[in-house]
Design an enzyme around this catalytic site. Structure first.
Site, mmCIF file in Angstrom:
data_model
loop_
_atom_site.group_PDB
_atom_site.id
_atom_site.type_symbol
_atom_site.label_atom_id
_atom_site.label_comp_id
_atom_site.label_asym_id
_atom_site.label_seq_id
_atom_site.Cartn_x
_atom_site.Cartn_y
_atom_site.Cartn_z
ATOM 1 C CG HIS A 329 12.936 -0.260 -2.338
ATOM 2 N ND1 HIS A 329 14.221 0.065 -2.002
ATOM 3 C CD2 HIS A 329 12.719 0.229 -3.578
ATOM 4 C CE1 HIS A 329 14.750 0.738 -3.004
ATOM 5 N NE2 HIS A 329 13.878 0.849 -3.971
ATOM 6 C CG ASP A 387 7.976 0.403 -9.980
ATOM 7 O OD1 ASP A 387 8.057 1.391 -10.717
ATOM 8 O OD2 ASP A 387 8.932 -0.325 -9.697
HETATM 9 N N1 ACO Z 1 5.713 -10.029 -1.837
HETATM 10 C C1 ACO Z 1 5.826 -11.025 -0.918
HETATM 11 N N2 ACO Z 1 6.900 -11.215 -0.156
HETATM 12 C C2 ACO Z 1 7.954 -10.386 -0.331
HETATM 13 C C3 ACO Z 1 7.906 -9.329 -1.279
HETATM 14 C C4 ACO Z 1 6.737 -9.167 -2.030
HETATM 15 N N3 ACO Z 1 6.646 -8.181 -2.948
HETATM 16 N N4 ACO Z 1 9.079 -8.675 -1.238
HETATM 17 C C5 ACO Z 1 9.826 -9.281 -0.323
HETATM 18 N N5 ACO Z 1 9.143 -10.307 0.231
HETATM 19 C C6 ACO Z 1 9.582 -11.182 1.359
HETATM 20 C C7 ACO Z 1 10.596 -12.215 0.901
HETATM 21 O O1 ACO Z 1 9.962 -13.432 0.524
HETATM 22 C C8 ACO Z 1 11.432 -12.378 2.144
HETATM 23 O O2 ACO Z 1 10.718 -13.146 3.073
HETATM 24 P P1 ACO Z 1 11.510 -14.139 4.105
HETATM 25 O O3 ACO Z 1 12.365 -13.241 4.942
HETATM 26 O O4 ACO Z 1 10.432 -14.816 4.843
HETATM 27 O O5 ACO Z 1 12.311 -15.063 3.224
HETATM 28 C C9 ACO Z 1 11.500 -10.971 2.723
HETATM 29 O O6 ACO Z 1 10.285 -10.327 2.272
HETATM 30 C C10 ACO Z 1 12.699 -10.155 2.251
HETATM 31 O O7 ACO Z 1 12.731 -10.199 0.833
HETATM 32 P P2 ACO Z 1 14.047 -10.172 -0.050
HETATM 33 O O8 ACO Z 1 13.772 -10.798 -1.361
HETATM 34 O O9 ACO Z 1 15.197 -10.714 0.749
HETATM 35 O O10 ACO Z 1 14.254 -8.630 -0.213
HETATM 36 P P3 ACO Z 1 15.178 -7.949 -1.277
HETATM 37 O O11 ACO Z 1 15.655 -6.678 -0.657
HETATM 38 O O12 ACO Z 1 16.210 -8.868 -1.798
HETATM 39 O O13 ACO Z 1 14.178 -7.648 -2.497
HETATM 40 C C11 ACO Z 1 12.647 -6.582 -3.962
HETATM 41 C C12 ACO Z 1 13.630 -6.416 -2.777
HETATM 42 C C13 ACO Z 1 13.377 -7.272 -5.130
HETATM 43 C C14 ACO Z 1 12.206 -5.213 -4.427
HETATM 44 C C15 ACO Z 1 11.448 -7.433 -3.474
HETATM 45 O O14 ACO Z 1 10.809 -6.798 -2.400
HETATM 46 C C16 ACO Z 1 10.448 -7.710 -4.613
HETATM 47 O O15 ACO Z 1 10.654 -8.665 -5.373
HETATM 48 N N6 ACO Z 1 9.361 -6.866 -4.729
HETATM 49 C C17 ACO Z 1 8.411 -7.028 -5.805
HETATM 50 C C18 ACO Z 1 8.973 -6.428 -7.084
HETATM 51 C C19 ACO Z 1 8.965 -4.912 -7.052
HETATM 52 O O16 ACO Z 1 7.984 -4.259 -6.715
HETATM 53 N N7 ACO Z 1 10.130 -4.333 -7.456
HETATM 54 C C20 ACO Z 1 10.279 -2.885 -7.553
HETATM 55 C C21 ACO Z 1 11.384 -2.414 -6.661
HETATM 56 S S1 ACO Z 1 11.445 -0.664 -6.672
HETATM 57 C C22 ACO Z 1 12.221 -0.230 -8.098
HETATM 58 O O17 ACO Z 1 13.016 -0.933 -8.693
HETATM 59 C C23 ACO Z 1 11.897 1.070 -8.631
#
Ligand code: ACO
Length: 453
Positions: A329, A387
């Site tokens: 998140h 979720d």
């Molecule tokens: N699986 C694997 N790796 C992940 C995940 C994941 N679900 N989420 C983040 N990471 C990793 C990224 O690759 C990144 O790694 P790095 O630092 O080595 O490059 C690090 O964690 C940080 O990730 P970001 O993408 O920079 O985090 P951001 O805050 O931009 O994204 C998000 C947040 C979009 C929710 C992301 O965690 C994601 O895509 N999760 C899966 C989708 C999801 O469940 N979304 C629901 C969100 S809650 C809602 O809307 C109600």
């Protein structure tokens, strides 16, 4: 703090101690190239991090700030929802989400978000009456639905139908009139279950069900979704309660992508129905509201506990675009407090439905266990989000996966409209107009097509 600037050297940011002593905290920026200093006020909220007020930065210094994805930028002042992502805290108007989910109900939470206080008994009765009064949609909308293909995604229908409401309810589109703003808010909260249920009914070829105003908000939605005109329909109190709780858990979440979209759309003076349609479009994406649908697809694809390590490995592989859906998140770097309530609700629903062997639940639980122990997820503070469990509950309740995000949109409407209303009523509100770091060509002369190599 020193920020390197490849063109002009450096900008140094330091706390301005004399300003702090005078009771007006500020930071001083020093431009390394010119030696000029600029003082920026620091604003304090009632809780949470202070913010550096950069509104005059460009005018005084000629610099913009650069923050794609708004990871360090507050875009508005708000009194509605507070999140402490490190501590896993979510408050609506100061009330913890856990207390609201356990003790309150969705109608009360709607009132709280819209008006700022929990209602008194008479205020609650009046509010429920107002919402109930608006549950029916204009009959002509049924014809509008018939223009869609039967296999249209419910979110596609919702974007269209909610946007079209402004063509049906001309008497509540004057955003300068507080009375019209309130009527539009009531209409949106009231009609969203009807609109979402109609999208579902249309996709399965069953007749639309008119709302029944003796039912509660959650019951009415279940009735319009699962009821048919030829059979009596009786609410199941456990499922109605679970539905109500799911609505509460999704009601608002500060300045997320869809809420910011609603505010941005509204900042130009667009009518509330158009703004909420914009929010629905933004919510649809798998990185936001589309995640609950994506979680279920992922669990089905995993198929068995033994295959979890393979998927966890893929999620960690930077050359693979796969991510563990329902994990991570932008704001929570701790357990999403809503996920805990959702997990509990999930058990209650499965129990009440007598589903002993839901095959996806053990996969979800094992995935959660492994991810919470895995160094990659621990280091990046990737916890299950709201979720992660909601999809399993909704599936058990018989909702098709394509309806999951539509349900989220239904519940989030009150948050969107409360934030929209707050923005319209904020005297400092301006049209949202971010700037950019331009890295394209500088000016060049037009070349006629025959002369281009
Ligand atoms: N699986 C694997 N790796 C992940 C995940 C994941 N679900 N989420 C983040 N990471 C990793 C990224 O690759 C990144 O790694 P790095 O630092 O080595 O490059 C690090 O964690 C940080 O990730 P970001 O993408 O920079 O985090 P951001 O805050 O931009 O994204 C998000 C947040 C979009 C929710 C992301 O965690 C994601 O895509 N999760 C899966 C989708 C999801 O469940 N979304 C629901 C969100 S809650 C809602 O809307 C109600």
């Amino acid at each position: 703090m020193t920020l390197a600037n490849p063109r002009t050297g450096q900008i140094r940011m330091s706390a301005d101690t004399s300003a702090a002593k005078s009771g007006n905290p500020a930071v001083t920026l020093t431009d390394g190239a010119t030696g000029k200093t600029f003082q920026l006020p620091v604003l304090k909220g009632t809780t949470g991090p202070d913010v550096v007020d950069i509104r005059k930065l460009y005018g005084e210094s000629g610099y913009f700030t650069f923050d794609p994805g708004f990871t360090s930028t507050g875009a508005c002042e708000s009194k509605i929802t507070y999140i402490d992502g490190d501590a896993g805290i979510l408050l609506h108007r100061g009330y913890p989400i856990e207390q609201l989910a356990e003790k309150s109900d969705f109608m009360e939470v709607c009132y709280l978000l819209l008006h700022g206080e929990l209602p008194t008994v008479s205020e609650k009765v009046e509010f429920e009456k107002n919402i109930t009064y608006h549950t029916m949609v204009h009959e002509q909308l049924a014809a509008f639905y018939r223009g869609f293909r039967r296999d249209a995604h419910p979110m596609a229908i919702m974007c269209g139908v909610v946007g079209a409401l402004s063509a049906f309810y001309h008497d509540s589109t004057d955003i300068e009139d507080p009375q019209q703003r309130m009527i539009a808010s009531h209409r949106l909260i009231a009609k969203m279950p009807t609109i979402a249920a109609m999208a579902y009914k249309y996709s399965i070829g069953q007749p639309f069900m008119y709302p029944k105003n003796e039912l509660s908000y959650a019951e009415n939605f279940l009735y319009m979704t699962f009821g048919v005109p030829c059979e009596p329909w009786k609410p199941n109190p456990i499922l109605s309660k679970a539905m109500d709780k799911i609505f509460i858990l999704h009601a608002d979440h500060e300045q997320n992508a869809s809420t910011s979209t609603v505010r941005t759309a509204g900042s130009s003076g667009a009518n509330p129905f158009a703004c909420i349609a914009a929010g629905i479009a933004s919510l649809w994406g798998p990185a936001h509201g589309g995640a609950n649908e994506a979680v279920l697809k992922m669990l089905k694809e995993i198929g068995h506990k033994d295959r979890i390590p393979e998927f966890v490995k893929r999620a960690k592989d930077k050359n693979d675009s796969f991510r563990l859906m329902g994990f991570g998140h932008r704001v929570y770097k701790n357990y999403d407090p809503r996920a805990k309530v959702m997990q509990q609700t999930c058990y209650e629903v499965l129990d009440s439905l007598g589903i002993k062997n839901e095959p996806l639940l053990p996969i979800a639980m094992e995935l959660e266990r492994i991810a919470l122990e895995d160094e990659y997820f621990v280091e990046r503070k990737l916890y299950p989000n709201v979720d992660f469990y909601s999809g399993i509950i909704l599936k058990a309740m018989n909702f098709p996966t394509s309806m999951f995000t539509a349900l989220f949109a239904l519940a989030r409407t009150v948050g969107w409209i409360s934030q929209w209303k707050e923005m319209i009523e904020d005297p400092t509100q301006k049209i949202s107009r971010p700037r950019q770091l331009y890295t394209g060509y500088t000016g060049r002369d037009y070349v006629p097509v025959e002369a281009r190599g």
